[in-house]
Design an enzyme around this catalytic site. Structure first.
Site, PDB file in Angstrom:
ATOM      1  N   SER A  27       0.820  -1.218   0.000  1.00 56.53           N
ATOM      2  CA  SER A  27       0.000   0.000   0.000  1.00 56.53           C
ATOM      3  C   SER A  27       0.851   1.264   0.000  1.00 56.53           C
ATOM      4  O   SER A  27       0.319   2.372  -0.055  1.00 56.53           O
ATOM      5  CB  SER A  27      -0.911   0.012   1.228  1.00 56.53           C
ATOM      6  OG  SER A  27      -0.129  -0.067   2.411  1.00 56.53           O
ATOM      7  N   ASN A 114      -1.909  -1.569  13.783  1.00 60.61           N
ATOM      8  CA  ASN A 114      -3.354  -1.339  13.827  1.00 60.61           C
ATOM      9  C   ASN A 114      -3.715  -0.022  14.524  1.00 60.61           C
ATOM     10  O   ASN A 114      -4.516   0.758  14.013  1.00 60.61           O
ATOM     11  CB  ASN A 114      -4.055  -2.521  14.501  1.00 60.61           C
ATOM     12  CG  ASN A 114      -3.822  -3.825  13.756  1.00 60.61           C
ATOM     13  OD1 ASN A 114      -3.265  -3.809  12.653  1.00 60.61           O
ATOM     14  ND2 ASN A 114      -4.234  -4.933  14.333  1.00 60.61           N
ATOM     15  N   THR A 159     -39.110  27.912 -10.437  1.00 60.76           N
ATOM     16  CA  THR A 159     -39.427  26.608  -9.871  1.00 60.76           C
ATOM     17  C   THR A 159     -39.751  25.757 -11.087  1.00 60.76           C
ATOM     18  O   THR A 159     -40.306  26.276 -12.074  1.00 60.76           O
ATOM     19  CB  THR A 159     -40.628  26.655  -8.902  1.00 60.76           C
ATOM     20  OG1 THR A 159     -41.756  27.179  -9.602  1.00 60.76           O
ATOM     21  CG2 THR A 159     -40.347  27.548  -7.700  1.00 60.76           C
ATOM     22  N   HIS A 160     -39.364  24.498 -11.058  1.00 60.40           N
ATOM     23  CA  HIS A 160     -39.509  23.607 -12.223  1.00 60.40           C
ATOM     24  C   HIS A 160     -38.774  24.161 -13.454  1.00 60.40           C
ATOM     25  O   HIS A 160     -39.158  23.863 -14.579  1.00 60.40           O
ATOM     26  CB  HIS A 160     -40.986  23.380 -12.575  1.00 60.40           C
ATOM     27  CG  HIS A 160     -41.847  23.098 -11.390  1.00 60.40           C
ATOM     28  ND1 HIS A 160     -42.023  21.844 -10.861  1.00 60.40           N
ATOM     29  CD2 HIS A 160     -42.553  23.941 -10.581  1.00 60.40           C
ATOM     30  CE1 HIS A 160     -42.822  21.905  -9.803  1.00 60.40           C
ATOM     31  NE2 HIS A 160     -43.148  23.171  -9.607  1.00 60.40           N
ATOM     32  N   SER A 281     -13.787  24.227 -28.820  1.00 58.05           N
ATOM     33  CA  SER A 281     -14.099  22.995 -29.527  1.00 58.05           C
ATOM     34  C   SER A 281     -13.044  22.772 -30.596  1.00 58.05           C
ATOM     35  O   SER A 281     -12.552  23.727 -31.200  1.00 58.05           O
ATOM     36  CB  SER A 281     -15.478  23.124 -30.173  1.00 58.05           C
ATOM     37  OG  SER A 281     -15.627  22.169 -31.199  1.00 58.05           O
ATOM     38  N   LYS A 287     -17.378  27.948 -30.424  1.00 59.58           N
ATOM     39  CA  LYS A 287     -17.682  27.448 -29.080  1.00 59.58           C
ATOM     40  C   LYS A 287     -16.770  28.000 -27.986  1.00 59.58           C
ATOM     41  O   LYS A 287     -15.586  28.191 -28.186  1.00 59.58           O
ATOM     42  CB  LYS A 287     -17.597  25.911 -29.052  1.00 59.58           C
ATOM     43  CG  LYS A 287     -18.649  25.193 -29.830  1.00 59.58           C
ATOM     44  CD  LYS A 287     -20.059  25.463 -29.342  1.00 59.58           C
ATOM     45  CE  LYS A 287     -20.363  24.743 -28.059  1.00 59.58           C
ATOM     46  NZ  LYS A 287     -20.480  23.293 -28.249  1.00 59.58           N
ATOM     47  N   ASN A 289     -16.694  26.618 -24.147  1.00 61.30           N
ATOM     48  CA  ASN A 289     -17.377  25.609 -23.337  1.00 61.30           C
ATOM     49  C   ASN A 289     -17.027  25.698 -21.855  1.00 61.30           C
ATOM     50  O   ASN A 289     -15.870  25.930 -21.500  1.00 61.30           O
ATOM     51  CB  ASN A 289     -17.019  24.204 -23.850  1.00 61.30           C
ATOM     52  CG  ASN A 289     -17.592  23.945 -25.232  1.00 61.30           C
ATOM     53  OD1 ASN A 289     -18.625  24.490 -25.597  1.00 61.30           O
ATOM     54  ND2 ASN A 289     -16.898  23.126 -26.003  1.00 61.30           N
ATOM     55  N   GLU A 294     -18.495  21.662 -15.871  1.00 60.41           N
ATOM     56  CA  GLU A 294     -19.003  20.313 -16.148  1.00 60.41           C
ATOM     57  C   GLU A 294     -18.194  19.268 -15.393  1.00 60.41           C
ATOM     58  O   GLU A 294     -18.725  18.267 -14.917  1.00 60.41           O
ATOM     59  CB  GLU A 294     -18.965  20.041 -17.657  1.00 60.41           C
ATOM     60  CG  GLU A 294     -19.981  20.881 -18.410  1.00 60.41           C
ATOM     61  CD  GLU A 294     -19.734  20.873 -19.910  1.00 60.41           C
ATOM     62  OE1 GLU A 294     -20.663  20.558 -20.653  1.00 60.41           O
ATOM     63  OE2 GLU A 294     -18.609  21.171 -20.339  1.00 60.41           O
ATOM     64  N   TYR A 321      -9.437  -5.210  14.043  1.00 61.53           N
ATOM     65  CA  TYR A 321      -8.852  -4.770  12.777  1.00 61.53           C
ATOM     66  C   TYR A 321      -8.888  -5.885  11.741  1.00 61.53           C
ATOM     67  O   TYR A 321      -8.617  -7.047  12.045  1.00 61.53           O
ATOM     68  CB  TYR A 321      -7.393  -4.317  12.978  1.00 61.53           C
ATOM     69  CG  TYR A 321      -6.725  -3.988  11.648  1.00 61.53           C
ATOM     70  CD1 TYR A 321      -6.867  -2.731  11.075  1.00 61.53           C
ATOM     71  CD2 TYR A 321      -6.026  -4.960  10.940  1.00 61.53           C
ATOM     72  CE1 TYR A 321      -6.312  -2.451   9.837  1.00 61.53           C
ATOM     73  CE2 TYR A 321      -5.458  -4.682   9.696  1.00 61.53           C
ATOM     74  CZ  TYR A 321      -5.616  -3.427   9.153  1.00 61.53           C
ATOM     75  OH  TYR A 321      -5.069  -3.147   7.924  1.00 61.53           O
ATOM     76  N   GLN A 326      -7.315  -1.454   4.882  1.00 57.12           N
ATOM     77  CA  GLN A 326      -6.300  -0.793   4.061  1.00 57.12           C
ATOM     78  C   GLN A 326      -6.956  -0.110   2.850  1.00 57.12           C
ATOM     79  O   GLN A 326      -6.412   0.822   2.274  1.00 57.12           O
ATOM     80  CB  GLN A 326      -5.267  -1.822   3.590  1.00 57.12           C
ATOM     81  CG  GLN A 326      -4.136  -1.245   2.782  1.00 57.12           C
ATOM     82  CD  GLN A 326      -3.001  -2.243   2.652  1.00 57.12           C
ATOM     83  OE1 GLN A 326      -2.334  -2.550   3.632  1.00 57.12           O
ATOM     84  NE2 GLN A 326      -2.788  -2.758   1.461  1.00 57.12           N
ATOM     85  N   LYS A 329      -8.150   4.066   2.426  1.00 56.20           N
ATOM     86  CA  LYS A 329      -7.366   5.280   2.185  1.00 56.20           C
ATOM     87  C   LYS A 329      -7.624   5.935   0.839  1.00 56.20           C
ATOM     88  O   LYS A 329      -7.827   7.148   0.759  1.00 56.20           O
ATOM     89  CB  LYS A 329      -5.881   4.966   2.354  1.00 56.20           C
ATOM     90  CG  LYS A 329      -5.564   4.713   3.812  1.00 56.20           C
ATOM     91  CD  LYS A 329      -4.191   4.171   4.043  1.00 56.20           C
ATOM     92  CE  LYS A 329      -4.181   3.484   5.388  1.00 56.20           C
ATOM     93  NZ  LYS A 329      -5.083   2.295   5.459  1.00 56.20           N
TER      94      LYS A 329
END
Ligand code: ARG
Length: 471
Positions: A27, A114, A159-160, A281, A287, A289, A294, A321, A326, A329
């Site tokens: 690890s 541990n 709204t909506h 683009s 464009k 963007n 996003e 443990y 492990q 993380k």
């Protein structure tokens, strides 16, 4: 794969670890970043052993200094991680022995990886929480500043995603501030439960040496001790909670990003995003963007996914443990890194975006956004609200047929729907009047927005989460 180094457990084993297993269990390539916390924890542990009469003063000092030298070596990039030593803990112990000789082998007395890893990860998590809080605080500060400046700027509220009522842009920006305020409260709350000390739990049953855990807690800036050794080495609630807080925070950032994306679309034309924060683009020359926004929206999915990973990781683990842990993380680290990056880049965008106040006002005035105000005005003239609603609906339909706004109607045209209508009433149906009428606490009126922005400034004056000194 590096040459296999002798394992601490080699005494019990007749044969060396399979190289595939070494790769599989290693690890250090991701937990190596815990090294400042591992060293801080080990220095405290050495002091605790000295206090408990296990190490002499001289031995303790040699270990503490040796660990500082190891730290300097890692800081400078000169140290090399050995994957056959599995993790950050065993690597640092080996580096220490190389640095100070035989006495280095005494460091792990009365301790296990541990309680060591649980301590390291809490030290990391609380530092991360403080850093996240500081970034969220910085974004809030920009929002309040911009909200104050746009307290009178009109826009349409949805709204909506349909025209609802006029609101002020400052009010909208302060809605984002409030979401972050709750996120920061949750961070502070998670911090309280994170900041407890597992060290002394050893493998699972508690250290066999009379270590003063209160002393260790003071050295490491923990507010309290984990009160059960089994729980201390097994509990990862603090990591799960952090990811839960960040998942929600990222959902908030995603919503903000989504709104700015809409506002920046030429179909809305409310916001101009500066070139520095846009991409073009490869095909369509016109464009510009909002990729940054996003990506913030997209990355929120990752953090939510990490929360799920951690929940599933824990769900069937028996005490105490297990090596499953492990796997805690990478999801935690990535959630923190991702959220920090998103907070920072969103702040830059919010700071730099330019509003087109004319187009915002046009949208605020369109779509019969003041129809509710017309109904309210009829109520003020004695019409029951349900009737006022119906009459207003007829007037809106009439105006729509003529293609005019409500304030452009002549009273004689619409008096057929209600004799209560007069010229003053129709002329008053402007978005400016509409927002001004909503001056109660939490409302959209410019004065209410300025008042809330002033309170928010005071809230921010308390500064981000204070936390114990970092290694
Ligand atoms: N690398 C391990 C982890 O991250 C450290 C603890 C290993 N302990 C053990 N008994 N195998 O959880």
């Amino acid at each position: 794969m590096p040459q296999s180094t002798a394992k601490p457990w080699a005494g019990r084993f007749a044969r060396a670890t399979d190289s595939q297993v070494e790769t599989f269990t290693a690890s250090v390539h991701f937990d190596g970043r815990l090294y400042p916390y591992d060293i801080q924890g080990s220095q405290a542990h050495a002091r605790g052993l000295h206090r408990a009469g296990v190490l002499s003063e001289e031995e303790c000092e040699t270990l503490v200094k040796g660990l500082a030298q190891v730290r300097a070596r890692i800081d400078s990039g000169e140290a090399e991680w050995d994957a056959s030593l599995e993790d950050v803990h065993m690597n640092i112990e080996a580096m220490l022995v190389a640095e100070v000789g035989e006495v280095g082998k005494k460091l792990h007395t009365g301790r296990s990886r541990n309680d060591q890893v649980a301590t390291d990860l809490r030290l990391y998590a609380r530092a991360a929480q403080a850093q996240l809080d500081a970034e969220a605080h910085a974004l809030q500060s920009v929002l309040v500043e911009r909200a104050q400046a746009e307290a009178e700027t009109l826009m349409v509220g949805f709204t909506h995603l349909q025209t609802a009522q006029p609101i002020t842009l400052g009010h909208h920006l302060l809605a984002w501030y409030e979401m972050l305020r709750r996120d920061r409260q949750r961070l502070a709350d998670a911090f309280r439960r994170t900041n407890t000390l597992p060290l002394g739990a050893a493998a699972l049953a508690g250290s066999g040496y009379p270590v003063d855990r209160q002393y260790l807690a003071e050295l490491l800036g923990f507010d309290a001790l984990c009160d059960n050794s089994l729980d201390a080495v097994s509990d990862r609630d603090f990591a799960i909670e952090t990811c839960a807080v960040l998942s929600l925070l990222m959902v908030h950032l995603s919503r903000m990003a989504e709104e700015i994306i809409l506002w920046a679309s030429p179909a809305f034309g409310w916001v101009d995003l500066p070139d520095e924060y846009c991409t073009g683009s490869s095909l369509m020359p016109q464009k510009k963007n909002p990729d940054v926004l996003e990506l913030i929206r997209g990355k929120s999915a990752r953090v939510g996914g990490h929360l799920h990973a951690l929940l599933m990781l824990m769900k069937a683990q028996p005490m105490a443990y297990n090596r499953d842990n492990q796997e805690d993380k990478e999801p935690l680290f990535d959630s923190v890194d991702t959220t920090l990056a998103c907070l920072s880049v969103l702040r830059a965008v919010v700071q730099a975006m330019e509003f087109d106040r004319e187009r915002l006002r046009e949208a605020a005035a369109g779509g019969y956004s003041t129809a509710t105000d017309l109904a309210d005005a009829l109520v003020a003239r004695g019409v029951a609200f349900r009737d006022a609603h119906h009459i207003t609906g007829q007037i809106v339909a009439h105006a729509a047929k003529q293609g005019v706004t409500l304030d452009a109607l002549k009273p004689e045209e619409v008096q057929q729907f209600s004799p209560a209508i007069d010229a003053g009433l129709l002329e008053s149906l402007t978005p400016e009047r509409s927002v001004a009428a909503r001056g109660l606490h939490g409302g959209t009126a410019p004065d209410a927005v300025r008042a809330r922005a002033a309170q928010a400034r005071e809230e921010l004056a308390a500064g981000p989460l204070a936390m114990p000194e970092q290694p």
